[in-house]
Design a protein around this motif. Structure first.
Motif, PDB file in Angstrom:
ATOM      1  N   ASN A  48       0.849  -1.192   0.000  1.00  0.00           N
ATOM      2  CA  ASN A  48       0.000   0.000   0.000  1.00  0.00           C
ATOM      3  C   ASN A  48       0.883   1.239   0.000  1.00  0.00           C
ATOM      4  O   ASN A  48       1.911   1.269   0.683  1.00  0.00           O
ATOM      5  N   PRO A  49       0.519   2.279  -0.735  1.00  0.00           N
ATOM      6  CA  PRO A  49       1.389   3.463  -0.802  1.00  0.00           C
ATOM      7  C   PRO A  49       1.409   4.304   0.466  1.00  0.00           C
ATOM      8  O   PRO A  49       2.253   5.192   0.592  1.00  0.00           O
ATOM      9  N   ARG A  50       0.496   4.039   1.399  1.00  0.00           N
ATOM     10  CA  ARG A  50       0.432   4.834   2.630  1.00  0.00           C
ATOM     11  C   ARG A  50       0.614   3.913   3.834  1.00  0.00           C
ATOM     12  O   ARG A  50       0.198   2.759   3.807  1.00  0.00           O
ATOM     13  N   PRO A  51       1.168   4.452   4.924  1.00  0.00           N
ATOM     14  CA  PRO A  51       1.349   3.613   6.118  1.00  0.00           C
ATOM     15  C   PRO A  51       0.081   3.444   6.934  1.00  0.00           C
ATOM     16  O   PRO A  51       0.070   2.695   7.908  1.00  0.00           O
ATOM     17  N   ALA A  69      -9.509  10.841   8.726  1.00  0.00           N
ATOM     18  CA  ALA A  69      -9.936   9.639   8.013  1.00  0.00           C
ATOM     19  C   ALA A  69      -8.842   8.583   7.914  1.00  0.00           C
ATOM     20  O   ALA A  69      -9.023   7.580   7.220  1.00  0.00           O
ATOM     21  N   SER A  70      -7.718   8.764   8.588  1.00  0.00           N
ATOM     22  CA  SER A  70      -6.646   7.767   8.547  1.00  0.00           C
ATOM     23  C   SER A  70      -6.637   6.946   9.831  1.00  0.00           C
ATOM     24  O   SER A  70      -6.867   7.466  10.918  1.00  0.00           O
ATOM     25  N   VAL A  71      -6.392   5.642   9.681  1.00  0.00           N
ATOM     26  CA  VAL A  71      -6.423   4.709  10.820  1.00  0.00           C
ATOM     27  C   VAL A  71      -5.178   3.834  10.756  1.00  0.00           C
ATOM     28  O   VAL A  71      -4.809   3.342   9.680  1.00  0.00           O
ATOM     29  N   ASP A  72      -4.534   3.625  11.894  1.00  0.00           N
ATOM     30  CA  ASP A  72      -3.335   2.806  11.937  1.00  0.00           C
ATOM     31  C   ASP A  72      -3.664   1.361  11.540  1.00  0.00           C
ATOM     32  O   ASP A  72      -4.661   0.792  12.003  1.00  0.00           O
ATOM     33  N   TYR A  73      -2.827   0.769  10.712  1.00  0.00           N
ATOM     34  CA  TYR A  73      -3.046  -0.612  10.275  1.00  0.00           C
ATOM     35  C   TYR A  73      -2.859  -1.624  11.405  1.00  0.00           C
ATOM     36  O   TYR A  73      -3.283  -2.772  11.290  1.00  0.00           O
ATOM     37  N   GLY A  74      -2.222  -1.200  12.495  1.00  0.00           N
ATOM     38  CA  GLY A  74      -1.949  -2.128  13.575  1.00  0.00           C
ATOM     39  C   GLY A  74      -3.186  -2.805  14.126  1.00  0.00           C
ATOM     40  O   GLY A  74      -3.127  -3.951  14.577  1.00  0.00           O
ATOM     41  N   THR A  75      -4.319  -2.117  14.092  1.00  0.00           N
ATOM     42  CA  THR A  75      -5.565  -2.697  14.602  1.00  0.00           C
ATOM     43  C   THR A  75      -6.391  -3.356  13.507  1.00  0.00           C
ATOM     44  O   THR A  75      -7.421  -3.973  13.802  1.00  0.00           O
TER      45      THR A  75
END
Length: 405
Positions: A48-51, A69-75
């Protein structure tokens, strides 16, 4: 008990699955791949181009500074999934390799193509690429928010596009006191029922949005919009929300696509060119009849694309994909909305819920979508989609395609 080296080397290597795209469809697909067919544990990599994950259905809420509107992928991703923050630039299907913008590459045994969609910028309308702002991507939404912050609230704002995305943007800005004109170029909210459209029109009027039904934009300037009849109207900011396109990765990689670049697949979502490539979401055109570009479609196709890959890993025949809709929803600012009820084939019926009830339902759906992804990260078997929907060989009405964000 410790395994011997002989036992370790005799075990077949884990099948490598690369998922390109970390939106709704790609994230759900990556999580479901952890179902472990026939005892095998796929090695899953998400590119994915974004973290961070982007809640695209909330991008219009970013414009007023009231939502991140951004959410950490960790969850959102299972712990065994490898996240690579990079951009895929080419798929070399002959050697099963994804080339990355960083100069690196990823080998795969199976690939899930879930690059999503982006704004459609028509070359036939001068000035759109230079002067119009888009809302389909996180970065463009940030730029638009910054531009709006520079303007007085009385500065005229023009939103082009009478579909659900354009309506949501116009209502969000108008509720904050902006002077907004919405240019439809035809019917307002064409995918809704007549009662639903009337509800939308009433709310937009109450918010002060000027709706131009028949006007067609012929040119966009830095400070104005030119219409087909020659009229020139001032516009400090012009927002283009007139339909979606898709990234050109598949076409640039030599894979067959439809007229706007969606990957052509069969009814198992498998590329017609390569059984090792499976598509999901807005970028898929199953049996040449692509579905509506929206979160509801992505949420159904992502898990089923993963199931196709898992079936091939297990040596079984993939199932024909199934889909269906219950309706569509849109917000009209933060205090009103519309939930349009529809048949499974996505055709609207004359039943809707509007006003405050519509807003509550829309918010619940947005929250529930993120909750569902988190749940799939913990329980990959939790995905759900409608069954008994229309087969993909039944063409989707043109009005349903490329109109919703």
């Amino acid at each position: 008990m410790t395994e011997s080296n002989t036992e370790l080397t005799s075990r077949p290597a884990a099948p490598r699955v690369v998922v390109i795209g970390g939106g709704y469809s790609g994230t759900l697909a990556a999580n479901r791949l952890r179902l472990r067919p026939a005892g095998q544990v796929p090695d899953v990599t998400l590119v994915n181009p974004r973290p961070k994950f982007i809640e695209r259905i909330r991008l219009h809420q970013m414009l007023t500074g009231g939502y991140d509107a951004s959410v950490d992928y960790g969850t959102l991703l299972g712990e065994d999934i490898n996240l690579v923050v990079d951009t895929a630039t080419r798929i070399d299907a002959d050697v099963r390799c994804v080339r990355l913008a960083s100069g690196g590459s990823l080998q795969y045994d199976y690939l899930i193509y879930a690059v999503g969609s982006t704004v459609a910028t028509p070359s036939s309308v001068p000035g759109v690429a230079e002067f119009a702002h888009a809302i389909a991507e996180f970065e463009s939404a940030q730029q638009l928010r910054d531009r709006l912050d520079e303007l007085h609230t009385d500065a005229p704002v023009t939103v082009v596009g009478g579909g659900l995305t354009g309506i949501e943007v116009a209502a969000e800005l108008a509720e904050q006191g902006r002077r907004v004109t919405l240019v439809c170029g035809g019917r307002l909210a064409p995918t809704l029922s007549e009662p639903g459209r009337r509800s939308v029109a009433r709310t937009l009027a109450r918010l002060g949005v000027v709706v131009r039904h028949e006007d067609v934009v012929a040119e966009v300037r830095s400070d104005a919009v030119v219409f087909a009849d020659g009229a020139v109207r001032p516009s400090a900011v012009t927002i283009w929300a007139a339909g979606f396109g898709v990234p050109d990765l598949a076409a640039a990689s030599g894979l067959r696509t439809d007229s706007i670049g969606r990957l052509l697949t069969d009814e198992t979502l498998t590329s017609v060119d390569d059984p090792h490539i499976v598509a999901a979401g807005d970028c898929a055109a199953p049996s040449g009849a692509p579905l509506r570009m929206c979160c509801a479609t992505a949420g159904q196709l992502g898990p089923q694309a993963a199931d196709t890959v898992l079936s091939r890993i297990a040596g079984s025949v993939p199932a024909v994909f199934e889909y269906g809709y219950a309706g569509s929803c849109l917000s009209l600012g933060r205090r009103a909305g519309v939930l349009q009820v529809a048949r499974k084939d996505d055709s609207a019926i004359n039943v809707y819920f509007g006003g405050r009830v519509g807003a509550i339902v829309k918010e619940a759906i947005c929250r529930g979508t993120l909750w569902g992804i988190r749940r799939a990260a913990r329980r990959p078997d939790s995905a759900f989609w409608f069954t008994g929907g229309p087969r993909p060989e039944q063409p989707v009405p043109a009005a349903k395609m490329a109109t919703e964000g």
